[in-house]
Enzyme design. Structure first.
Site, short mmCIF file in Angstrom:
data_model
loop_
_atom_site.label_atom_id
_atom_site.label_comp_id
_atom_site.label_asym_id
_atom_site.label_seq_id
_atom_site.Cartn_x
_atom_site.Cartn_y
_atom_site.Cartn_z
CE LYS A 132 -0.69 2.05 -3.63
NZ LYS A 132 -0.21 0.66 -3.92
CE1 TYR A 162 -0.06 5.00 -5.64
CE2 TYR A 162 0.01 6.40 -3.70
CZ TYR A 162 0.46 5.30 -4.40
OH TYR A 162 1.44 4.49 -3.86
CB SER A 180 -0.94 -0.03 1.21
OG SER A 180 -1.79 1.09 1.23
#
Length: 273
Positions: free
Chosen positions: A153, A149, A135
């Site tokens: 994650k 993004y 992650s």
């Protein structure tokens, strides 16, 4: 210590390549997957039969299952999966196109999901295994200019925490690796950058100006931590990589808790009884 068989996605460069080589160097066997299999030629030339290079696009679910099957048939087991494939998408939320947002989730979330689904039956049959999800610090705390993004994650965080509870009874361990910024190509050629809107130039300048050289970790320095994680009998659910990560999380969570506490009466009243 007995050598292990480790499947690594995104092994063509960056942390994935560094970890693959470190594992091979110490005597483990590695199933190294990448979109461009030529990027793995050096590992094959150096480590011979200890490495199995396989071409893989994690966006293709059938291919993910085929790679796991091929790796298992080749080595007879898979002890560890390192779900490392992924990339960065830079751009404000307003700047990001539908195609860019969907592409980010296809690789970072669904690609990881397909590999996870593919490996579980193998590890369940073995009654042992370790799934390591790569992650980011940005899966715990967010910042501007990387919103999609960040979201990908954060999705990995929720998925993997549930997964850990679901597969514990099968002898399968789950860890989430949370790197802070490292000096890889992650923000370079491998990244996608949205078409800019000038209104966001100021916040981008502030964001990029925030990072000082000492805040960027050396990728090779992550190796001992990854080897220790792979070898651990009781690995942690989350492992931070880099000196910037934990202090940042501590600060953000202290601020969150203070705000939540200040709204506590409103929250409790919303329960209704």
């Amino acid at each position: 210590m007995k050598s292990k068989v480790i499947l690594i996605t995104g092994a063509s460069r960056g942390l994935g390549k560094i970890w693959a080589e470190a594992l091979l160097k110490r005597g483990d066997k590695v199933i190294a997957s990448a979109r461009n299999i030529d990027s793995l030629n050096d590992l094959a030339a150096t480590y011979g039969e200890a490495v199995l290079p396989i071409q893989l696009d994690v966006n293709d679910r059938d291919q993910c299952f085929a790679v796991v099957r091929q790796g298992y048939e080749h080595f007879g087991r898979i002890d560890v999966l390192i779900n490392n494939a992924g990339y960065g998408l830079f751009g404000a939320i307003e700047e990001t196109s539908e195609q860019e947002a969907r592409g980010q989730f296809e690789t970072n979330v669904f690609g990881l999901l397909w590999m996870t689904q593919a490996i579980i039956p193998v590890m369940r049959e073995q009654d042992a295994g370790h799934i390591i999800q790569v992650s980011s610090l940005l899966g715990i705390v967010s910042g501007p200019i990387l919103g999609i993004y960040n979201a990908s994650k954060w999705a990995i965080e929720g998925l993997s925490e549930s997964l850990a509870a679901e597969v514990k009874g099968f002898g399968i361990k789950v860890s989430i690796v949370e790197p802070n910024a490292f000096g890889t190509d992650w923000s370079g050629d491998s990244a996608v950058k949205a078409k800019p809107i000038a209104l966001y130039d100021g916040i981008k300048e502030a964001f990029y100006g925030y990072f000082k050289p000492e805040m960027i970790g050396h990728p090779e320095a992550t190796v001992p931590a990854i080897l220790k994680l792979v070898d651990s009998e009781e690995p942690p659910l989350r492992l931070f990589l880099g000196k910037m990560a934990l202090p940042r999380v501590q600060q953000v969570y202290a601020d969150r808790l203070a705000v939540w506490e200040s709204w506590k009466e409103v929250s409790v009243a919303a329960h209704g009884h």
